[in-house]
Write an enzyme that holds these catalytic residues in place. Structure first.
Site, PDB file in Angstrom:
ATOM      1  N   PRO A 184      76.252  33.807  56.043  1.00  0.00           N
ATOM      2  CA  PRO A 184      76.285  32.428  55.328  1.00  0.00           C
ATOM      3  C   PRO A 184      76.854  31.308  56.132  1.00  0.00           C
ATOM      4  O   PRO A 184      77.488  31.981  57.285  1.00  0.00           O
ATOM      5  CB  PRO A 184      76.961  32.986  54.009  1.00  0.00           C
ATOM      6  CG  PRO A 184      77.812  34.052  54.539  1.00  0.00           C
ATOM      7  CD  PRO A 184      77.072  34.791  55.375  1.00  0.00           C
ATOM      8  N   TRP A 185      77.317  30.143  55.629  1.00  0.00           N
ATOM      9  CA  TRP A 185      77.758  29.455  56.676  1.00  0.00           C
ATOM     10  C   TRP A 185      79.378  29.243  56.378  1.00  0.00           C
ATOM     11  O   TRP A 185      79.651  28.327  57.322  1.00  0.00           O
ATOM     12  CB  TRP A 185      77.142  27.911  56.075  1.00  0.00           C
ATOM     13  CG  TRP A 185      77.335  27.664  54.950  1.00  0.00           C
ATOM     14  CD1 TRP A 185      76.111  27.798  53.749  1.00  0.00           C
ATOM     15  CD2 TRP A 185      78.260  27.336  53.857  1.00  0.00           C
ATOM     16  NE1 TRP A 185      76.542  27.473  52.590  1.00  0.00           N
ATOM     17  CE2 TRP A 185      78.051  27.133  52.505  1.00  0.00           C
ATOM     18  CE3 TRP A 185      79.695  26.928  53.962  1.00  0.00           C
ATOM     19  CZ2 TRP A 185      78.762  26.741  51.471  1.00  0.00           C
ATOM     20  CZ3 TRP A 185      80.613  26.550  53.111  1.00  0.00           C
ATOM     21  CH2 TRP A 185      80.353  26.544  51.598  1.00  0.00           C
ATOM     22  N   LYS A 209      70.722  36.255  61.914  1.00  0.00           N
ATOM     23  CA  LYS A 209      70.068  35.211  61.407  1.00  0.00           C
ATOM     24  C   LYS A 209      71.118  34.317  60.839  1.00  0.00           C
ATOM     25  O   LYS A 209      71.895  34.734  59.593  1.00  0.00           O
ATOM     26  CB  LYS A 209      69.149  35.444  60.231  1.00  0.00           C
ATOM     27  CG  LYS A 209      68.300  34.823  59.318  1.00  0.00           C
ATOM     28  CD  LYS A 209      68.377  33.277  59.396  1.00  0.00           C
ATOM     29  CE  LYS A 209      68.327  32.704  58.036  1.00  0.00           C
ATOM     30  NZ  LYS A 209      69.348  31.393  57.873  1.00  0.00           N
ATOM     31  N   PRO A 210      71.525  33.082  61.668  1.00  0.00           N
ATOM     32  CA  PRO A 210      72.730  32.472  61.044  1.00  0.00           C
ATOM     33  C   PRO A 210      72.253  31.450  59.919  1.00  0.00           C
ATOM     34  O   PRO A 210      71.110  31.156  59.851  1.00  0.00           O
ATOM     35  CB  PRO A 210      73.204  31.601  62.237  1.00  0.00           C
ATOM     36  CG  PRO A 210      72.094  31.666  63.182  1.00  0.00           C
ATOM     37  CD  PRO A 210      71.165  32.780  62.747  1.00  0.00           C
ATOM     38  N   GLU A 212      71.448  28.017  58.166  1.00  0.00           N
ATOM     39  CA  GLU A 212      70.901  26.735  58.756  1.00  0.00           C
ATOM     40  C   GLU A 212      71.877  25.650  58.710  1.00  0.00           C
ATOM     41  O   GLU A 212      71.728  24.776  59.791  1.00  0.00           O
ATOM     42  CB  GLU A 212      69.736  26.428  58.179  1.00  0.00           C
ATOM     43  CG  GLU A 212      69.803  26.278  56.354  1.00  0.00           C
ATOM     44  CD  GLU A 212      69.531  27.548  55.826  1.00  0.00           C
ATOM     45  OE1 GLU A 212      70.044  28.691  56.106  1.00  0.00           O
ATOM     46  OE2 GLU A 212      68.585  27.776  54.614  1.00  0.00           O
ATOM     47  N   SER A 263      75.055  34.508  48.620  1.00  0.00           N
ATOM     48  CA  SER A 263      75.163  34.502  47.269  1.00  0.00           C
ATOM     49  C   SER A 263      74.369  35.314  46.649  1.00  0.00           C
ATOM     50  O   SER A 263      73.304  36.223  46.886  1.00  0.00           O
ATOM     51  CB  SER A 263      74.615  33.202  46.714  1.00  0.00           C
ATOM     52  OG  SER A 263      73.177  32.926  47.127  1.00  0.00           O
ATOM     53  N   GLU A 284      77.010  41.899  50.669  1.00  0.00           N
ATOM     54  CA  GLU A 284      78.448  41.231  50.401  1.00  0.00           C
ATOM     55  C   GLU A 284      78.238  39.826  49.826  1.00  0.00           C
ATOM     56  O   GLU A 284      77.703  39.082  50.356  1.00  0.00           O
ATOM     57  CB  GLU A 284      79.184  41.080  51.647  1.00  0.00           C
ATOM     58  CG  GLU A 284      79.129  42.595  52.718  1.00  0.00           C
ATOM     59  CD  GLU A 284      79.458  43.638  51.979  1.00  0.00           C
ATOM     60  OE1 GLU A 284      80.217  43.744  51.082  1.00  0.00           O
ATOM     61  OE2 GLU A 284      79.190  44.598  52.449  1.00  0.00           O
ATOM     62  N   CYS A 318      85.004  33.161  49.785  1.00  0.00           N
ATOM     63  CA  CYS A 318      84.413  34.205  48.521  1.00  0.00           C
ATOM     64  C   CYS A 318      85.265  35.018  47.769  1.00  0.00           C
ATOM     65  O   CYS A 318      84.887  35.036  46.438  1.00  0.00           O
ATOM     66  CB  CYS A 318      83.274  35.140  49.300  1.00  0.00           C
ATOM     67  SG  CYS A 318      84.162  36.320  50.858  1.00  0.00           S
TER      68      CYS A 318
HETATM   69  P1  NAD Z   1      72.877  31.800  50.595  1.00  0.00           P
HETATM   70  O1  NAD Z   1      72.739  33.095  49.739  1.00  0.00           O
HETATM   71  O2  NAD Z   1      72.525  30.562  50.170  1.00  0.00           O
HETATM   72  O3  NAD Z   1      72.609  32.131  51.876  1.00  0.00           O
HETATM   73  C1  NAD Z   1      73.311  33.244  52.867  1.00  0.00           C
HETATM   74  C2  NAD Z   1      72.189  33.512  53.698  1.00  0.00           C
HETATM   75  O4  NAD Z   1      70.932  33.903  53.344  1.00  0.00           O
HETATM   76  C3  NAD Z   1      71.656  32.329  54.735  1.00  0.00           C
HETATM   77  O5  NAD Z   1      71.687  32.975  56.143  1.00  0.00           O
HETATM   78  C4  NAD Z   1      70.389  31.880  54.108  1.00  0.00           C
HETATM   79  O6  NAD Z   1      69.612  31.028  55.180  1.00  0.00           O
HETATM   80  C5  NAD Z   1      69.872  33.018  53.794  1.00  0.00           C
HETATM   81  N1  NAD Z   1      68.815  33.113  52.851  1.00  0.00           N
HETATM   82  C6  NAD Z   1      68.622  32.267  51.839  1.00  0.00           C
HETATM   83  N2  NAD Z   1      67.530  32.374  51.223  1.00  0.00           N
HETATM   84  C7  NAD Z   1      66.884  33.629  51.992  1.00  0.00           C
HETATM   85  C8  NAD Z   1      65.775  34.300  51.595  1.00  0.00           C
HETATM   86  N3  NAD Z   1      64.922  34.032  50.644  1.00  0.00           N
HETATM   87  N4  NAD Z   1      65.616  35.359  52.470  1.00  0.00           N
HETATM   88  C9  NAD Z   1      66.143  35.995  53.382  1.00  0.00           C
HETATM   89  N5  NAD Z   1      67.652  35.218  53.669  1.00  0.00           N
HETATM   90  C10 NAD Z   1      67.928  34.000  52.903  1.00  0.00           C
HETATM   91  O7  NAD Z   1      74.779  31.872  50.540  1.00  0.00           O
HETATM   92  P2  NAD Z   1      75.482  30.677  51.339  1.00  0.00           P
HETATM   93  O8  NAD Z   1      75.598  29.237  50.471  1.00  0.00           O
HETATM   94  O9  NAD Z   1      75.100  30.441  52.782  1.00  0.00           O
HETATM   95  O10 NAD Z   1      77.002  31.170  51.322  1.00  0.00           O
HETATM   96  C11 NAD Z   1      77.746  31.105  50.167  1.00  0.00           C
HETATM   97  C12 NAD Z   1      77.746  32.511  49.442  1.00  0.00           C
HETATM   98  O11 NAD Z   1      78.118  33.478  50.326  1.00  0.00           O
HETATM   99  C13 NAD Z   1      78.937  32.343  48.344  1.00  0.00           C
HETATM  100  O12 NAD Z   1      78.280  32.828  47.219  1.00  0.00           O
HETATM  101  C14 NAD Z   1      80.019  33.266  48.920  1.00  0.00           C
HETATM  102  O13 NAD Z   1      80.847  33.721  48.069  1.00  0.00           O
HETATM  103  C15 NAD Z   1      79.204  34.383  49.772  1.00  0.00           C
HETATM  104  N6  NAD Z   1      80.112  34.992  50.728  1.00  0.00           N
HETATM  105  C16 NAD Z   1      80.329  36.365  50.489  1.00  0.00           C
HETATM  106  C17 NAD Z   1      80.999  37.089  51.228  1.00  0.00           C
HETATM  107  C18 NAD Z   1      81.451  38.431  51.180  1.00  0.00           C
HETATM  108  O14 NAD Z   1      81.893  39.288  52.245  1.00  0.00           O
HETATM  109  N7  NAD Z   1      81.530  39.143  49.787  1.00  0.00           N
HETATM  110  C19 NAD Z   1      81.513  36.268  52.397  1.00  0.00           C
HETATM  111  C20 NAD Z   1      81.285  34.984  52.670  1.00  0.00           C
HETATM  112  C21 NAD Z   1      80.315  34.419  51.650  1.00  0.00           C
END
Ligand code: NAD
Length: 519
Positions: A184-185, A209-210, A212, A263, A284, A318
């Site tokens: 995630p970002w 895969k970072p 976007e 998420s 996670e 998170c």
């Molecule tokens: P997100 O779920 O929108 O995206 C995370 C990653 O998944 C990104 O790289 C995104 O491009 C990718 N992604 C999105 N759709 C996808 C798909 N259909 N198939 C494969 N990959 C896909 O999350 P976000 O908004 O980038 O990050 C915030 C979330 O991450 C929050 O819920 C936060 O709590 C959580 N988080 C959890 C932890 C932990 O260790 N538990 C740590 C950091 C962030």
């Protein structure tokens, strides 16, 4: 625990000057930054690019090539070639000391270019220097910890035993092969390290895969990996949108294991996709952290400490605190102190001296946060600080004011994670009631109990349904202890940062060997 001045003030920016080397990296001689596959820069067959911008100023930092299905497949094939080598020289056969040497070389190069990687966090991720510096230190800390683990946990065959007359049985532990990390970002450097180092040291080849919104640090680390001398295909970086590049990764049947951080909704979708072809997934995910404050706590001190955690990366962390259950005897004083702390946060551009609350990552997040603030009031929360949009002179970024609501046990005004400095305080009549309310959430990442009676705190913390349970502290993470979620916040898998994380990046098979019949 000794309370220091830092524990009761918010994380604060020092002035950050963007280094020329970062600007040169972003400019890339006028070309969009390519993905990295087999140590080559790849622009991608889709001919698609996207912009990555500074969320505090909306200045476009770089144009990045988006990786499609063909590139995901090319990276998998490069990874497989690197993994197997010619049968003896593949990454899976590298002696552990040689893997550690390359990993630590990468760490040294990252430290040489610390200012560039800090710029990735500060400019691309919108992070304050104080937090970015702490994140940067995780590169060495994580690599060193997992080098030590990799030297201690042997791969290969266990001792054999005769399991039936003439039949030897033993187990064998080996890397999966090609594994992917979807990041995630909010903590790009930290989460890339937490994925990449244990996976590589267990002998896997990796696809990163970072997100976007923050592709720059992974792309820069990928360059450093080439310079460090990693064989082609061992580390591949695939920038692109989640629903495209990420989805192609989840659909690829030759990726044996995926580590997803993000998420819960996306995590559930990836799990279902991967289940169709048997790719294992470790997830996670988000939290909606609770803090329980008992009646013997000093309301002002604890409000400031919780406020600091609630505002870590502007609440885009998170495991941070979003729900506080405070004994009704001290609730008014606690809420007053929390309001003062949050109200005094200096909202500003993340690279300016003194900023404590910067811009959120993108327009979608800003809209979601503003909607959640209004929704909390609609659900019956009493706004102490209502939130709303914020303006920063001379900057067009995504700024939002902190929000603080007062609620009561019958009103749940933030059932889902609101990724901002957004705190709901609920006065309670007993610790047991607080525990019951804290555990009602489907999330279960991190929670804390605050009290002078540490033993009582431990008894209560044990009953929290969370992966990380804390007494008189919050947002704690240490190498050697698992960091993972319960409920919709995580699993399966051991979480990150412990010995079992390393084992997650390996598979165990049973071997049975008998002499040829009749011989
Ligand atoms: P997100 O779920 O929108 O995206 C995370 C990653 O998944 C990104 O790289 C995104 O491009 C990718 N992604 C999105 N759709 C996808 C798909 N259909 N198939 C494969 N990959 C896909 O999350 P976000 O908004 O980038 O990050 C915030 C979330 O991450 C929050 O819920 C936060 O709590 C959580 N988080 C959890 C932890 C932990 O260790 N538990 C740590 C950091 C962030």
């Amino acid at each position: 625990m000794t309370v220091t001045a830092a524990d009761i003030r918010s994380i604060t920016a020092a002035r950050f000057e963007t280094p020329q080397k970062f600007l040169d990296f972003c400019a890339n001689d006028g070309q969009p930054l390519g993905g990295i596959i087999g140590n080559e820069f790849v622009s991608g067959t889709m001919n698609a690019t996207f912009e990555t911008a500074d969320p505090g100023s909306l200045e476009v930092l770089a144009r990045v090539c988006e990786m499609g299905q063909a590139e995901v497949d090319a990276a998998v094939q490069a990874g497989l070639r690197a993994f197997h080598g010619n049968g003896v020289s593949g990454w899976k056969n590298f002696p552990v000391d040689e893997r550690c040497e390359l990993v630590m070389k990468l760490v040294e190069l990252a430290e040489r270019d610390r200012d560039v990687l800090l710029a990735c966090e500060v400019r691309d991720g919108g992070k304050l220097s104080e937090l970015a510096e702490g994140d940067f230190d995780q590169i060495r800390a994580c690599a060193s910890y997992f080098c030590d683990v990799a030297r201690r946990i042997p791969l290969g065959d266990s001792a054999a035993q005769e399991v039936a007359p003439g039949i030897q049985g033993y187990s064998t532990r080996e890397p999966w092969g090609v594994v992917a990390g979807i990041i995630p970002w909010n903590y790009p450097i930290v989460l890339t390290s937490w994925f990449m180092f244990p996976a590589l040291l267990a002998g896997n080849c990796v696809l990163i895969k970072p997100a976007e919104d923050t592709p720059l640090s992974a792309l820069y680390l990928g360059r450093l990996a080439i310079e460090a001398g990693f064989p082609p295909g061992v580390i591949n970086v695939l920038p692109g949108r989640g629903e495209l590049t990420g989805q192609f990764i989840a659909e690829h049947p030759q990726i044996r294991y995926i580590s997803f951080t993000g998420s819960p909704g996306v995590g559930q979708h990836i799990l279902r996709t991967c289940d169709r072809h048997g790719t294992r997934v470790k997830r996670e995910m988000g939290g909606n952290g609770a803090a329980i404050v008992l009646d013997d706590a000093d309301p002002e001190l604890v409000a400031r400490m919780i406020g600091r955690h609630a505002n870590q990366h502007y609440g885009q962390t998170c495991c941070t605190v979003h729900r506080v259950f405070v004994d009704q005897k001290i609730a008014d004083d606690f809420i007053d102190a929390e309001r003062t702390f949050l109200n005094e946060l200096k909202i500003g551009y993340q690279a300016d001296e003194g900023t404590q609350l910067g811009a959120v990552i993108n327009a979608t997040q800003r809209r979601r946060i503003l909607q959640a603030q209004q929704e909390a009031a609609r659900r019956g929360g009493q706004p102490i600080l209502p939130g709303g949009p914020a303006e920063v002179a001379g900057r067009d970024g995504y700024y939002v004011r902190p929000a603080l609501f007062r609620t009561s046990p019958g009103i749940d005004c933030n059932p889902t994670e609101v990724f901002h400095t957004f705190t709901v305080v609920c006065p309670v009549s007993s610790a047991e009631q607080a525990l019951e309310l804290a555990n009602r959430s489907p999330y279960g990442l991190g929670a804390s109990v605050w009290t002078k009676d540490v033993q009582r705190g431990v008894e209560l913390a044990r009953q929290l349904r969370d992966g990380t349970c804390q007494v008189n502290c919050h947002n704690m993470i240490a190498y050697g202890l698992p960091y993972g979620g319960q409920g919709i916040s995580g699993g399966p898998g051991a979480g990150v940062n412990c010995e079992d994380t390393f084992r997650d990046y390996t598979q165990v098979k049973a071997m049975y060997v008998a002499d040829y019949p009749g011989s």
